[in-house]
Design an enzyme around this catalytic site. Structure first.
Site, PDB file in Angstrom:
ATOM      1  CB  SER A 141      -0.706  -0.098   1.195  1.00 16.68           C
ATOM      2  OG  SER A 141      -1.474   1.238   1.531  1.00 16.68           O
ATOM      3  CE1 TYR A 154      -3.743  -2.414   5.379  1.00 21.23           C
ATOM      4  CE2 TYR A 154      -3.245  -0.164   5.123  1.00 21.23           C
ATOM      5  CZ  TYR A 154      -3.434  -1.504   4.434  1.00 21.23           C
ATOM      6  OH  TYR A 154      -3.744  -1.693   3.120  1.00 21.23           O
TER       7      TYR A 154
HETATM    8  N1  LIG Z   1      -8.946  -0.959  -1.060  1.00 23.97           N
HETATM    9  C1  LIG Z   1      -7.927   0.026  -0.910  1.00 23.97           C
HETATM   10  O1  LIG Z   1      -7.892   1.060  -0.793  1.00 23.97           O
HETATM   11  C2  LIG Z   1      -6.523  -0.751  -0.594  1.00 23.97           C
HETATM   12  C3  LIG Z   1      -5.359   0.055  -0.701  1.00 23.97           C
HETATM   13  C4  LIG Z   1      -4.123  -0.210  -0.650  1.00 23.97           C
HETATM   14  C5  LIG Z   1      -3.934  -1.660  -0.297  1.00 23.97           C
HETATM   15  N2  LIG Z   1      -5.070  -2.511  -0.305  1.00 23.97           N
HETATM   16  C6  LIG Z   1      -4.635  -3.849   0.239  1.00 23.97           C
HETATM   17  O2  LIG Z   1      -5.248  -4.541  -0.823  1.00 23.97           O
HETATM   18  C7  LIG Z   1      -5.410  -5.992  -0.500  1.00 23.97           C
HETATM   19  C8  LIG Z   1      -6.910  -6.496  -0.801  1.00 23.97           C
HETATM   20  O3  LIG Z   1      -7.853  -5.681  -0.163  1.00 23.97           O
HETATM   21  P1  LIG Z   1      -9.196  -4.933  -1.021  1.00 23.97           P
HETATM   22  O4  LIG Z   1      -9.034  -3.581  -1.200  1.00 23.97           O
HETATM   23  O5  LIG Z   1      -9.402  -5.777  -2.148  1.00 23.97           O
HETATM   24  O6  LIG Z   1     -10.156  -5.416  -0.065  1.00 23.97           O
HETATM   25  P2  LIG Z   1     -11.229  -6.511   0.284  1.00 23.97           P
HETATM   26  O7  LIG Z   1     -12.229  -6.445  -0.695  1.00 23.97           O
HETATM   27  O8  LIG Z   1     -11.663  -6.436   1.683  1.00 23.97           O
HETATM   28  O9  LIG Z   1     -10.409  -8.174  -0.007  1.00 23.97           O
HETATM   29  C9  LIG Z   1      -9.761  -8.610   0.926  1.00 23.97           C
HETATM   30  C10 LIG Z   1      -9.343 -10.067   0.674  1.00 23.97           C
HETATM   31  O10 LIG Z   1      -8.750 -10.636   1.628  1.00 23.97           O
HETATM   32  C11 LIG Z   1      -9.466 -11.849   1.814  1.00 23.97           C
HETATM   33  N3  LIG Z   1      -9.406 -12.174   3.541  1.00 23.97           N
HETATM   34  C12 LIG Z   1      -9.467 -11.394   4.450  1.00 23.97           C
HETATM   35  N4  LIG Z   1      -8.943 -11.931   5.575  1.00 23.97           N
HETATM   36  C13 LIG Z   1      -8.674 -13.241   5.203  1.00 23.97           C
HETATM   37  C14 LIG Z   1      -7.987 -14.317   6.012  1.00 23.97           C
HETATM   38  N5  LIG Z   1      -8.018 -14.354   7.239  1.00 23.97           N
HETATM   39  N6  LIG Z   1      -7.808 -15.460   5.218  1.00 23.97           N
HETATM   40  C15 LIG Z   1      -7.835 -15.598   4.162  1.00 23.97           C
HETATM   41  N7  LIG Z   1      -8.353 -14.301   3.256  1.00 23.97           N
HETATM   42  C16 LIG Z   1      -8.747 -13.231   3.961  1.00 23.97           C
HETATM   43  C17 LIG Z   1     -10.938 -11.558   1.695  1.00 23.97           C
HETATM   44  O11 LIG Z   1     -11.737 -12.713   1.585  1.00 23.97           O
HETATM   45  P3  LIG Z   1     -12.807 -13.536   2.681  1.00 23.97           P
HETATM   46  O12 LIG Z   1     -13.370 -12.364   3.646  1.00 23.97           O
HETATM   47  O13 LIG Z   1     -13.527 -14.349   1.835  1.00 23.97           O
HETATM   48  O14 LIG Z   1     -11.615 -14.364   3.195  1.00 23.97           O
HETATM   49  C18 LIG Z   1     -10.938 -10.787   0.503  1.00 23.97           C
HETATM   50  O15 LIG Z   1     -11.213 -11.630  -0.785  1.00 23.97           O
HETATM   51  C19 LIG Z   1      -5.178  -6.101   1.060  1.00 23.97           C
HETATM   52  O16 LIG Z   1      -3.889  -6.434   1.210  1.00 23.97           O
HETATM   53  C20 LIG Z   1      -5.279  -4.409   1.306  1.00 23.97           C
HETATM   54  O17 LIG Z   1      -4.326  -4.111   2.261  1.00 23.97           O
HETATM   55  C21 LIG Z   1      -6.083  -1.869  -0.257  1.00 23.97           C
END
Ligand SMILES: NC(=O)c1ccc[n+]([C@@H]2O[C@H](COP(=O)([O-])OP(=O)(O)OC[C@H]3O[C@@H](n4cnc5c(N)ncnc54)[C@H](OP(=O)(O)O)[C@@H]3O)[C@@H](O)[C@H]2O)c1
Length: 263
Positions: A141, A154
């Site tokens: 991130s 985080y």
């Molecule tokens: N969205 C943003 O603004 C943003 C910005 C920078 C970085 N990121 C990073 O991008 C990545 C993906 O996030 P996203 O934005 O796509 O959010 P998201 O839609 O909440 O996706 C998170 C994913 O991680 C899985 N997950 C969560 N806890 C888990 C666990 N204990 N075991 C296995 N899988 C797990 C969730 O699936 P289940 O709930 O089905 O397990 C889901 O598929 C993360 O690493 C986040 O830190 C996001």
């Protein structure tokens, strides 16, 4: 780097950025191993990609904060002879005044964002290095470049992911393997709601789509880039954060953190 379509493993593939990775990698012809906890969502995504893209998709349900479940996935990945790409994307954030946060949730955040990424890289790399071919994308991130008052854990977990990925990249680059730290800013997914972010505090144009982030990341992987920040505006902010005095950055982010996480 042109990846011959082999197997691509994507964690956190049930929604958001991970789902977009699964879509895009299937479009590129990769067979998939998709991982998350929500089996119903994973099965629906797998059925769609098998039908639309004609690729093989294996669903692997796992809570990656659980040591036994993580170990089972490590074994699966270490034994995948055609593993071309690993995307360590599963992650979540917590927010609020640190001492008020649930200690077990903070630990789970470190287990998922740091420990699982580390152990899965360790499982994937020996085969990739031996084959002289492969890629790992660790989803970090822009938070990794700066401290994050009121999202302290985080930001710290993502600082680890970026530093770890950059170091691994240098270790394995000459062997034909690329490791990328993907460092997005705000992406339109369910992440903010789960992290307790006040969405109203973030201007709409700050958000990128998961698809734009993923396409840029894969193009950067093809060019063997170790760090990729999607979006000109975020690249400008990152350059600024590197030259600005650290104390001033901290003060500014304390104000931003209060507005985003406490109000
Ligand atoms: N969205 C943003 O603004 C943003 C910005 C920078 C970085 N990121 C990073 O991008 C990545 C993906 O996030 P996203 O934005 O796509 O959010 P998201 O839609 O909440 O996706 C998170 C994913 O991680 C899985 N997950 C969560 N806890 C888990 C666990 N204990 N075991 C296995 N899988 C797990 C969730 O699936 P289940 O709930 O089905 O397990 C889901 O598929 C993360 O690493 C986040 O830190 C996001």
């Amino acid at each position: 780097m042109d990846l011959a379509p082999g197997l691509a493993a994507v964690t956190g593939a049930s929604s958001g950025i991970g789902e977009a990775f699964a879509e895009e990698l299937a479009r590129r012809g990769h067979d998939l191993l998709i991982v998350a906890r929500d089996t119903v969502r994973l099965e629906a995504i797998a059925a769609r990609l098998r039908e639309r893209r004609g690729v093989a998709v294996e669903v692997h349900a796992a809570d990656l904060t659980d040591a036994a479940a993580l170990h089972a996935l490590e074994t699966r990945i270490a034994r995948a002879p055609r593993l071309a790409l690993l995307v360590n994307n599963a992650g979540f954030g917590t927010s609020g005044a640190f001492e008020t946060l649930d200690r077990d949730a903070e630990e789970a955040e470190i287990r998922l964002n740091v420990l699982a990424v580390t152990r899965l890289c360790h499982a994937a790399l020996p085969g990739m290095v031996e084959r002289g071919h492969g890629g790992i994308i660790n989803v970090s991130s822009i938070a990794s470049f700066v401290p994050g008052p009121y999202a302290a854990t985080y930001h710290a977990t993502k600082a680890y992911v970026t530093a770890f990925s950059e170091a691994l990249h240098e270790e394995v680059h000459a062997a034909g393997v690329t490791v990328q730290a993907l460092c997005p800013g705000f992406v339109r997914t369910g992440f903010q709601m789960r992290a307790g972010v006040n969405g109203a505090a973030i201007p709409g144009p700050a958000f990128m789509t998961p698809r734009a982030v993923v396409r840029g990341s894969l193009r950067a992987l093809d060019r063997r880039h170790a760090v990729y920040v999607p979006g000109m505006h975020y690249r400008f902010l990152m350059a600024l954060s590197r030259v600005a005095p650290r104390a001033a950055v901290r003060k500014l982010l304390t104000r931003v953190g209060r507005a985003a996480y406490l109000d």
